[in-house]
Write an enzyme that holds these catalytic residues in place. Structure first.
Site, PDB file in Angstrom:
ATOM      1  N   HIS A 155       0.827  -1.224   0.000  1.00 47.14           N
ATOM      2  CA  HIS A 155       0.000   0.000   0.000  1.00 47.14           C
ATOM      3  C   HIS A 155       0.857   1.269   0.000  1.00 47.14           C
ATOM      4  CE1 HIS A 155      -3.330  -2.670   1.336  1.00 47.14           C
ATOM      5  NE2 HIS A 155      -2.370  -3.242   2.045  1.00 47.14           N
ATOM      6  N   SER A 276      14.701  19.371 -18.200  1.00 43.07           N
ATOM      7  CA  SER A 276      13.499  20.147 -18.498  1.00 43.07           C
ATOM      8  C   SER A 276      13.890  21.320 -19.384  1.00 43.07           C
ATOM      9  CB  SER A 276      12.899  20.654 -17.188  1.00 43.07           C
ATOM     10  OG  SER A 276      12.143  21.823 -17.408  1.00 43.07           O
ATOM     11  N   LYS A 282      16.145  20.338 -13.150  1.00 44.38           N
ATOM     12  CA  LYS A 282      15.440  19.065 -13.258  1.00 44.38           C
ATOM     13  C   LYS A 282      16.246  17.951 -13.897  1.00 44.38           C
ATOM     14  CE  LYS A 282      11.102  18.737 -12.991  1.00 44.38           C
ATOM     15  NZ  LYS A 282      10.518  17.569 -12.698  1.00 44.38           N
ATOM     16  N   GLU A 289       9.630   6.369 -17.312  1.00 43.86           N
ATOM     17  CA  GLU A 289       8.273   6.839 -17.613  1.00 43.86           C
ATOM     18  C   GLU A 289       7.835   6.314 -18.972  1.00 43.86           C
ATOM     19  OE1 GLU A 289       8.277  11.141 -17.056  1.00 43.86           O
ATOM     20  OE2 GLU A 289       9.424  10.842 -15.232  1.00 43.86           O
TER      21      GLU A 289
END
Ligand code: ARG
Length: 459
Positions: A155, A276, A282, A289
């Site tokens: 969880h 980025s 970043k 992803e």
């Protein structure tokens, strides 16, 4: 003029031609189609349809097309409806009247099914090879992370301490299952449809067993209608690809979370991250992803063919032409995803200190409950007593392993001196040397077995 337009009074609409044309994607089957043509020509020779000279002419035409293919100089014509028509046209151009005999006794229906099965078999083997590469990387990771202790999660809440190698090995064994799915899918594809004609079986006495042997198929199809209609082997391959995607995606999801500042357990190598366009600080885990994102596409490809097939009666309908793009896309994306994941994992940096520091001392709660049961407290009561203790620690903001024995005895008289030895990560781990557990010896056994399995796998 078209090869099939003898019975037509009007020409095909230009838009219909465009709509019907599969060459933009089925040209990927060119090598398979050449191979199948060669085997078919030999079969036609064996049953007397072609003379020795005609066979020679056809084979040298096919060889010439193959050479052009290697050089990248195959010339397609606007009228080529698909790869099969294109190759037949080239054979006729190069071999003359002998070439016009190549389509004797066969249909594009058994031809395309044969080409596609060859393609599926080869692509699944490529995927198996990439799985093995990834398993090797995973195993190396496991070996270097046998001493890294980290929280295991359920969880997304810290649950129990585990050895990081145990986590990596979970992927190793899951990949082992994916490998056997690939083998199953490749076996499903390993049956020769050629000789089935359009649907009723070829009208010529073709030695199909010999054809199968030449093309490397394990068996010939038992029923010609099934042979030209079924795409179960494509669906199977698409299902394997989605399963592999789903698997990688779950690990990618974990690693994305672990690479965040909040977790900080891992850091991706710069080579597998991107920046980025706006925020200079970043560093994004785009490789992971994309693994997650592409999985949606793999599931989509499976769903797309499943939906096509469900409405397609027997035997061949043009709907079946829609089988190729999902297959080509899924197998190439899956192979690339496996490779990318291998590279990401082999270069990832593990922040060992961070994983240990992040361990919540309360993760020892299950071990405390287990301890009490060994002292004769029924587990349900032990669970309750430990729950009280946990609640006390949270309220009083104290570390569970630092509570005095006197205090512990107020929760249960069964607590004794030996509890102190129990309240360490190493003791919690050592208590889980059960087969398949996260104890160090168990993990080492898993590594040994994984090595054996890899040794047995042919690369
Ligand atoms: N391009 C077709 C396909 O990919 C080949 C089979 C055509 N057969 C037919 N009966 N029109 O499915």
């Amino acid at each position: 003029m078209k090869m099939w337009d003898g019975r037509f009074a009007k020409t095909t609409d230009r838009l219909m031609e465009l709509f019907n044309n599969s060459l933009p994607f089925d040209r990927l089957l060119i090598r398979e189609d050449i191979e199948v043509n060669r085997a078919w020509a030999e079969a036609l020779r064996a049953c007397g349809v072609l003379s020795a000279t005609e066979l020679k002419k056809i084979v040298s035409a096919l060889n010439a097309i193959e050479r052009d293919c290697k050089k990248g100089s195959v010339r397609f014509e606007p009228g080529d409806e698909d790869i099969h028509m294109a190759i037949e046209r080239m054979v006729i151009e190069k071999a003359g009247p002998a070439g016009a005999k190549i389509h004797t006794g066969r249909s594009r229906n058994d031809q395309v099914a044969t080409d596609l099965r060859l393609y599926a078999k080869k692509s699944l083997q490529d995927i198996i090879d990439e799985i093995i590469v990834l398993q090797k990387v995973v195993l190396a990771r496991a070996e270097s992370d046998v001493d890294v202790v980290m929280p295991g999660y359920t969880h997304l809440q810290q649950a129990q301490p585990v050895i990081m190698a145990h986590y990596w090995l979970s992927l190793f064994y899951a990949l082992e299952r994916e490998k056997s799915r690939c083998i199953h899918a490749a076996n499903t594809a390993d049956i020769l449809p050629l000789g089935s004609g359009a649907l009723a079986g070829s009208g010529f006495v073709i030695d199909r067993a010999l054809l199968a042997k030449k093309l490397g198929f394990a068996a010939v199809s038992d029923n010609s209608m099934d042979a030209v209609a079924t795409r179960d082997f494509v669906l199977e391959a698409l299902s394997v690809c989605s399963a592999i995607g789903i698997l990688l995606s779950r690990y990618a999801e974990d690693l994305i979370i672990w690479s965040s500042k909040e977790f900080g357990y891992v850091e991706l190598d710069d080579a597998w991250s991107t920046g980025s366009s706006m925020m200079p600080q970043k560093k994004n885990p785009d490789s992971l992803e994309l693994l997650r994102g592409k999985t949606g596409r793999l599931i989509g490809n499976y769903t797309s063919l499943a939906a096509t097939l469900k409405g397609t009666g027997l035997t061949y309908y043009k709907d079946l032409q829609e089988d190729k793009e999902p297959l080509f896309d899924s197998v190439s994306q899956t192979a690339m995803m496996l490779l990318v994941f291998s590279r990401v994992l082999s270069t990832i940096i593990i922040n060992k200190d961070r994983t240990v520091k992040n361990l919540d001392p309360l993760l020892l709660a299950t071990d405390i409950a287990d301890y009490l049961t060994t002292k004769g407290v029924p587990f349900r009561d032990a669970h309750h007593i430990t729950g009280d203790l946990v609640s006390h620690c949270i309220r009083k903001k104290v570390n569970i392993s630092e509570i005095s024995l006197e205090k512990l005895k107020m929760f249960s008289s069964r607590f004794d001196k030996d509890i102190k030895r129990k309240l360490t990560w190493n003791s919690a781990l050592a208590g889980r040397d059960i087969a398949g557990g996260t104890g160090k010896n168990s993990v080492k056994r898993q590594i040994r077995k994984a090595k054996k399995l890899l040794g047995a796998a042919k690369p």
